[in-house]
Design an enzyme around this catalytic site. Structure first.
Site, PDB file in Angstrom:
ATOM      1  N   GLY A   1       0.902  -1.079   0.020  1.00 17.41           N
ATOM      2  CA  GLY A   1      -0.083  -0.339  -0.076  1.00 17.41           C
ATOM      3  C   GLY A   1       0.857   1.169  -0.212  1.00 17.41           C
ATOM      4  O   GLY A   1       1.279   1.583  -1.074  1.00 17.41           O
TER       5      GLY A   1
ATOM      6  N   SER B   1       6.443  -4.507  -2.456  1.00 14.96           N
ATOM      7  CA  SER B   1       5.940  -3.068  -2.687  1.00 14.96           C
ATOM      8  C   SER B   1       6.269  -2.149  -1.213  1.00 14.96           C
ATOM      9  O   SER B   1       7.356  -2.309  -0.878  1.00 14.96           O
ATOM     10  CB  SER B   1       4.625  -3.156  -3.152  1.00 14.96           C
ATOM     11  N   TRP B   2       5.223  -1.633  -0.909  1.00 13.82           N
ATOM     12  CA  TRP B   2       5.567  -0.959   0.217  1.00 13.82           C
ATOM     13  C   TRP B   2       5.815  -1.799   1.277  1.00 13.82           C
ATOM     14  O   TRP B   2       6.596  -1.303   2.449  1.00 13.82           O
ATOM     15  CB  TRP B   2       4.260   0.106   0.812  1.00 13.82           C
TER      16      TRP B   2
ATOM     17  N   ASP C   1       8.671  -3.916 -14.255  1.00 17.82           N
ATOM     18  CA  ASP C   1       7.777  -3.215 -13.201  1.00 17.82           C
ATOM     19  C   ASP C   1       7.904  -1.748 -13.225  1.00 17.82           C
ATOM     20  O   ASP C   1       8.998  -1.045 -13.017  1.00 17.82           O
ATOM     21  CB  ASP C   1       8.742  -3.662 -11.880  1.00 17.82           C
TER      22      ASP C   1
ATOM     23  N   HIS D   1       5.176  -5.242 -11.791  1.00 13.81           N
ATOM     24  CA  HIS D   1       4.952  -5.245 -10.327  1.00 13.81           C
ATOM     25  C   HIS D   1       3.963  -6.298  -9.719  1.00 13.81           C
ATOM     26  O   HIS D   1       4.213  -6.497  -8.424  1.00 13.81           O
ATOM     27  CB  HIS D   1       4.221  -3.821 -10.090  1.00 13.81           C
TER      28      HIS D   1
END
Length: 339
Positions: A47, A119-120, A277, A305
């Protein structure tokens, strides 16, 4: 159990769950799956603000892993929820999320654990591990990010060179922004997501999600769009938390996580990254691998991604290996680089 090396484990349900009081008026939802006596592992979702889902559970052998999942502050089943504009995000910062993870580890009586997330989630994993390396056994990351301001600028402005029409719409969503500079645009979105006017919040959320979906539009996926396909309440929390974190550079010094990657020495790491990505270019994973002596990088040539079948195989192989299984890397995994 008998399964192919590229086959995910069957769906499982939590055997335990709860709400952890982490202070500042926040309660964090957590759950535990698999074997209560198994190797501890924690799933750190992306996120920021996306919340945990059931899917990551299937990457872990339920006979050998004790898998912990949790919703970070303000999202998922944690309270108060960021979709409510009255929810105060002043206490939702990277350092507090790290402290929440430590509080959860202590609450569950875990000495050290494997960290998994992308990701985050990879940013939070690296920030946690660099503060508490003695609490980390291994790290597995698909889709590496470190949330440098340069990475944020790429995601919310630079990719506009590839999707100029979508970026024009995204920029037009905040005409009050002082300039086209990424900090100004993101700060304007952050203010709109906190507006007392529900129509203003809804429009900002829709514009943000449309941009994120555009960045992922060249990737193969099934089902609804990754961002705008979420329930409205989840979208609102996700966008508000993202704008809050990214407009503040996630409260990290520029380049901090790669600069301090030497603190991860002795922690085995597997990084898996798609060559195409667009949301988080491969260069970040490459630079991290050079700075982290015990990390190995697998580049998936046909992934972005969101990953895909080859990404899943690489993750399964790494988690099986760290659980004590053989976990051979399939021959079509693509090039591997090690520091």
């Amino acid at each position: 159990m008998h399964r192919r090396p590229d086959e995910k484990y069957p769906p499982i349900e939590p055997y335990e769950h709860g709400m952890l009081d982490v202070g500042d008026g926040n309660l964090v939802y957590w759950e535990a799956c698999g074997n209560p006596a198994g190797k501890p592992a924690v799933v750190v979702h992306g996120g920021p603000g996306s919340g945990c889902t059931e899917r990551p559970r299937q990457y872990f052998d339920p006979a050998r892993y004790r898998v912990i999942l949790f919703d970070q502050r303000g999202c998922g089943r944690s309270t108060p929820h960021a979709s409510d504009p009255a929810t105060d995000l002043r206490f939702n910062t990277t350092d507090r999320l790290i402290a929440d993870m430590e509080r959860l580890r202590v609450r569950l009586g875990i000495d050290n654990w494997l960290l998994y997330g992308g990701s985050w989630g990879s940013t939070l994993i690296l920030a946690y591990a660099e503060q508490h390396p003695e609490r980390v056994s291994e790290i597995v990351i698909p889709a590496v990010t470190t949330t440098r301001r340069s990475e944020i600028d790429w995601l919310y402005r630079g990719v506009g060179n590839i999707f100029p029409e979508a970026w024009d719409v995204f920029r037009a969503g905040v005409p009050e922004a002082a300039s086209d500079a990424t900090p100004d645009v993101l700060a304007a979105y952050a203010r709109r997501t906190e507006s007392p006017d529900p129509e203003v919040r809804a429009r900002a959320t829709a514009d943000w999600c449309a941009w994120e979906d555009a960045v992922l539009s060249q990737e193969a996926y099934t089902g609804p769009p990754p961002y705008s396909g979420r329930p409205a309440r989840a979208q609102q929390a996700l966008v508000r938390i993202c704008a809050h974190y990214f407009s503040h550079g996630a409260w990290l010094e520029e380049g901090q996580l790669i600069r301090d990657a030497g603190r991860l020495a002795g922690i085995p790491g597997v990084l898996v990254h798609g060559r195409f990505d667009l949301g988080g270019p491969l260069i970040t994973a490459w630079e991290l691998t050079k700075a982290w002596p015990d990390a190995e990088l697998t580049v998936i040539d046909d992934a972005g991604h969101l990953g895909g079948a080859a990404t899943s195989r690489a993750v399964l192989a790494a988690l099986d290996r760290f659980a004590g299984g053989q976990g051979p890397v399939p021959p079509d995994m693509g090039p591997t680089a090690g520091a």
